[in-house]
Structures are given as structure tokens and as C-alpha cells.
Design a protein around this motif. Structure first.
Motif, PDB file in Angstrom:
ATOM      1  N   GLU A  45       7.663  16.498   5.038  1.00  0.00           N
ATOM      2  CA  GLU A  45       6.273  16.292   4.618  1.00  0.00           C
ATOM      3  C   GLU A  45       6.198  15.869   3.158  1.00  0.00           C
ATOM      4  O   GLU A  45       5.308  15.124   2.768  1.00  0.00           O
ATOM      5  N   ARG A  63      -3.091   6.824   8.160  1.00  0.00           N
ATOM      6  CA  ARG A  63      -2.610   8.196   8.198  1.00  0.00           C
ATOM      7  C   ARG A  63      -1.147   8.234   8.612  1.00  0.00           C
ATOM      8  O   ARG A  63      -0.699   7.451   9.444  1.00  0.00           O
ATOM      9  N   LYS A  65       1.605  11.343   9.739  1.00  0.00           N
ATOM     10  CA  LYS A  65       1.737  12.765  10.022  1.00  0.00           C
ATOM     11  C   LYS A  65       3.172  13.037  10.473  1.00  0.00           C
ATOM     12  O   LYS A  65       3.693  12.358  11.361  1.00  0.00           O
ATOM     13  N   TRP A  66       3.798  14.018   9.844  1.00  0.00           N
ATOM     14  CA  TRP A  66       5.163  14.421  10.184  1.00  0.00           C
ATOM     15  C   TRP A  66       5.107  15.770  10.892  1.00  0.00           C
ATOM     16  O   TRP A  66       4.554  16.734  10.367  1.00  0.00           O
ATOM     17  N   GLU A  67       5.678  15.836  12.101  1.00  0.00           N
ATOM     18  CA  GLU A  67       5.627  17.083  12.862  1.00  0.00           C
ATOM     19  C   GLU A  67       6.799  17.153  13.834  1.00  0.00           C
ATOM     20  O   GLU A  67       6.928  16.301  14.721  1.00  0.00           O
ATOM     21  N   ILE A  71       7.058  11.330  13.953  1.00  0.00           N
ATOM     22  CA  ILE A  71       6.155  10.801  12.931  1.00  0.00           C
ATOM     23  C   ILE A  71       5.056  10.012  13.627  1.00  0.00           C
ATOM     24  O   ILE A  71       5.308   9.260  14.568  1.00  0.00           O
ATOM     25  N   TYR A  72       3.852  10.259  13.181  1.00  0.00           N
ATOM     26  CA  TYR A  72       2.667   9.605  13.732  1.00  0.00           C
ATOM     27  C   TYR A  72       2.130   8.672  12.653  1.00  0.00           C
ATOM     28  O   TYR A  72       1.840   9.110  11.545  1.00  0.00           O
TER      29      TYR A  72
END
Length: 171
Positions: A45, A63, A65-67, A71-72
Motif C-alpha cells: 500500500e 483509483r 487499490k492493493w488487497e 491490484i485493482y
């Protein structure tokens, strides 16, 4: 003058002979690389945004997003902005290639192109594509070496295009 020329030739020949006698056994068989391979980036992150500052896309990144090793990435276009599907495929493949080759812990990439309006929190999904690292060959070729990125992405990755997208781009 001829004496100086003769002396220069003699000294040059002597130096060449001396250099040829220098032991070169330490040099033989030892390949010295010109460039050292860079270590892959361990994405988190804290550094995800840094990686995306190096990447160029046709559309704005809205945007990231790392989860859980995924990665999104959301790209956004305005309702009056022209969108070309080949550019969407190029952006997806370029991002995917960079993420899987420059990092060591990205397992999946979820890519979306959204149409945003002036109303906050209101957007419409136009295109969604996903990729995972299990298929190394799918993203191994650099973008510049692919002749037809559009058909390659369509045939290799799961692509979802909302019918509204076609309505939006038709004249």
C-alpha cells in the motif's frame, strides 16, 4: 622528424608487446554483465502509487487499490470524452505487463474503465478486464512487440464490455 616518428612507432610497438604478455587467465571465462538485473519491486500500500507514476495511460487513473496480492486499477473518462477500445486494450496490457514483470508479489490485476459524471460517487462501468500471474506467457511480451494488441487481449484475457459502451462510441 623521421627520428621522432621512428621513436613513436618503436614505443607503441613495445607497449603493445608488453600488454599482450600480461596474464589474462583471470579474464578468460569470466563474463562480466553490462547491466545488472534490477530486483523486482515488492508492492505494498505504501509504494503502489510510486509504481503508477512511471506508467503512461491514455485515460486518467482514478483509483488504485492493493488487497491480498491483487491490484485493482480504475481508469476514468468523462461522459463527453472520446474513448477508443484499442487504447483501452493498450492501457490494460501495458499495466498488466509492467505489474507482473516489475513486481514480485502481484498475483491478479483487475482493470476497469469507468465513465464518471459530475455527480459524486456516480460512475458507470464501461470495460472490465482481469489477469492473473498463473499464465506467465500471456503477459511476457512487451507492449511494443505485440502487433495486434486488441485481438491479443480479447483472445487471451476475460474481457467484459458493457453494451452501453458500444452505444456511447457509435456516431
Amino acid at each position: 622528424m623521421p627520428r621522432n616518428l621512428f621513436m613513436a612507432i618503436a614505443v607503441s610497438t613495445f607497449l603493445a608487446l608488453m600488454l599482450s604478455l600480461v596474464p589474462s587467465s583471470g579474464w578468460k571465462g569470466a563474463d562480466v554483465p553490462t547491466f545488472h538485473a534490477a530486483h523486482p519491486i515488492h508492492l505494498s500500500e505504501q509504494n503502489a502509487l510510486d509504481l503508477f507514476t512511471m506508467v503512461e495511460t491514455h485515460y486518467n487513473i482514478k483509483r488504485i487499490k492493493w488487497e491480498n496480492s491483487s491490484i485493482y486499477v480504475d481508469l476514468a473518462v468523462k461522459s463527453d470524452q472520446k474513448v477508443e477500445l484499442p487504447h483501452v486494450y493498450q492501457d490494460f496490457y501495458g499495466l498488466t505487463h509492467d505489474l507482473f514483470t516489475l513486481t514480485d508479489n502481484v498475483k491478479q490485476v483487475y482493470f476497469r474503465l469507468l465513465e464518471v459524471t459530475d455527480t459524486p460517487k456516480e460512475s458507470r462501468l464501461l470495460v472490465a478486464i482481469q489477469s492473473n500471474s498463473e499464465n506467465q506467457a500471456a503477459h511476457a511480451t512487451p507492449l511494443t512487440e505485440l502487433s495486434d494488441v486488441e485481438s491479443y487481449v480479447r483472445d487471451t484475457f476475460p474481457v467484459r464490455i458493457d453494451p452501453y459502451f458500444y452505444e456511447r462510441i457509435s456516431p
